[in-house]
Design a protein around this motif. Structure first.
Motif: not given
Length: 414
Positions: A207-212, A169
């Motif tokens: 998007m893949r990192s899920r970091d807003p 991540r």
């Protein structure tokens, strides 16, 4: 308007003193560029182009005109059709196309790579390197950095495929930041195709990192491309999408979205919205205290929000207001930041022309031309093209001829 002064001025700058000479030269250029011996431009057609109703050229002719003048038809006084979004000039020979192809291929490799151990310390390593790249960009410009940053992105992409858990991540977050920087470098170099590709890569990895925060940052990156394409409504829509969930975002990301939305508002002639958004961003600026290694222009750039306001005012045709702001901004920009200083001064010159101060505009343009030759900045040349348009009322006056001579040196050296 009784004639198309923009095309006429471009023709004369090119050294084509008569319409007949221009039509013949463009015919020859088009036959060579398009490899089409049937391509012709008659003197009658050119005469219509320089008349009151120039119309819009066919696609192939638009490409040839761009090749001849370095400008698309809408910048040459042609009647822009509804829905037209300008393609940007690719700085051929200036951008490392080989690096783009090479790294793009690496980003799109099918299937897994050979597994390797990935030390978590590599995440910190890439984050620390990123700050150095941002500083180097201020001094070197895009052409000398694209290869270096692209190569590091390629390595991150390779490591992500083997990494797991938090290390994966962390590398995804670093990869998104590197892809964003590569996208900016291509955009700054005038290659909008390359910029659009890398903005897409940024968004995918964010998007893949899920970091807003990174997801919001990636959408602002997309909005930057739309700003350069002149698509104000798309800029506003993208930034509104970021700000829909503003309470969960770092102040820095919200500031980036607000200032970029202000640019979109300026493209659709909404001055009040421009001021409201930039005033909101200014109130947030003291709250920026994160340790995220990307998107730190609001901390790093002197007078960051006033730069945005001055740029927006310039688009809105507010020459006096924009000129006053540029004077304030430039007082705080160090001489070492040559590229940014040159871009700002070019915008200041356009503001002076809009305020009907042509002599002052040309005086500023002399310095900008020197910086443009040193830095090979596509952004600066685009700003000088806008200055040329603003100076059209004085084209036949001595001050207009002085500007043509100054801009000719930039064209010859580009």
């Amino acid at each position: 308007m009784d004639r198309n002064d923009a095309l006429r001025a471009a023709r004369l700058r090119r050294g084509w003193r008569t319409i007949e000479a221009a039509a013949g030269a463009l015919t020859e250029r088009g036959q060579e560029l398009l490899d089409d011996r049937q391509f012709t431009v008659s003197a009658r057609t050119w005469r219509r182009w320089e008349g009151k109703r120039p119309g819009w050229p066919a696609e192939g002719t638009a490409i040839v005109l761009h090749d001849a003048f370095g400008r698309w038809p809408e910048d040459l006084g042609f009647t822009t059709p509804p829905g037209w979004i300008r393609p940007e000039h690719r700085e051929e020979g200036k951008v490392n196309r080989r690096a783009l192809t090479f790294v793009t291929a690496a980003a799109l490799v099918v299937g897994p790579m050979a597994h390797q151990h990935v030390d978590p310390a590599l995440v910190d390593y890439f984050q620390q390197q990123l700050e150095g790249h941002y500083r180097a960009d201020m001094f070197l410009g895009p052409h000398d950095l694209i290869g270096t940053v692209s190569a590091q992105y390629q390595l991150i992409d390779k490591l992500v495929r083997s990494a797991r858990g938090e290390t994966r991540r962390g590398l995804l977050r670093a990869g998104a930041a590197y892809a964003a920087l590569v996208g900016w470098l291509y955009q700054d170099a005038g290659d909008m195709d390359g910029a659009a590709f890398w903005r897409g890569v940024t968004q995918e990895i964010a998007m893949r990192s899920r970091d807003p925060h990174l997801i919001g940052y990636s959408l602002v990156n997309q909005a930057q491309v739309r700003t350069d394409l002149g698509d104000g409504h798309a800029v506003v829509e993208l930034c509104e999408a970021v700000l829909d969930d503003a309470k969960h975002l770092a102040p820095k990301v919200r500031i980036m979205a607000m200032q970029q939305q202000a640019h979109g508002a300026s493209l659709i002639s909404q001055r009040r919205t421009v001021d409201q958004l930039l005033d909101q961003a200014a109130r947030l600026l003291p709250s920026v205290d994160d340790e995220l290694p990307w998107g730190n222009a609001c901390r790093r750039t002197p007078g960051y929000l006033e730069v945005q306001r001055a740029t927006c005012y310039g688009r809105l045709g507010l020459g006096v207001e924009a000129g006053s702001l540029w004077t304030q901004v430039l007082a705080g920009v160090p001489e070492t930041a040559r590229r940014d200083r040159g871009v700002y001064m070019a915008r200041q010159a356009t503001a002076a022309a809009t305020a009907r101060e042509p002599d002052h505009a040309v005086e500023i343009a002399r310095t900008v031309a020197t910086i443009a030759l040193e830095t090979r900045s596509a952004r600066m040349r685009r700003e000088l093209a806008l200055l040329e348009q603003a100076m059209l009322p004085w084209h036949d006056a001595p001050v207009g001829r002085d500007l043509s001579e100054i801009l000719a040196t930039v064209s010859e050296g580009s």
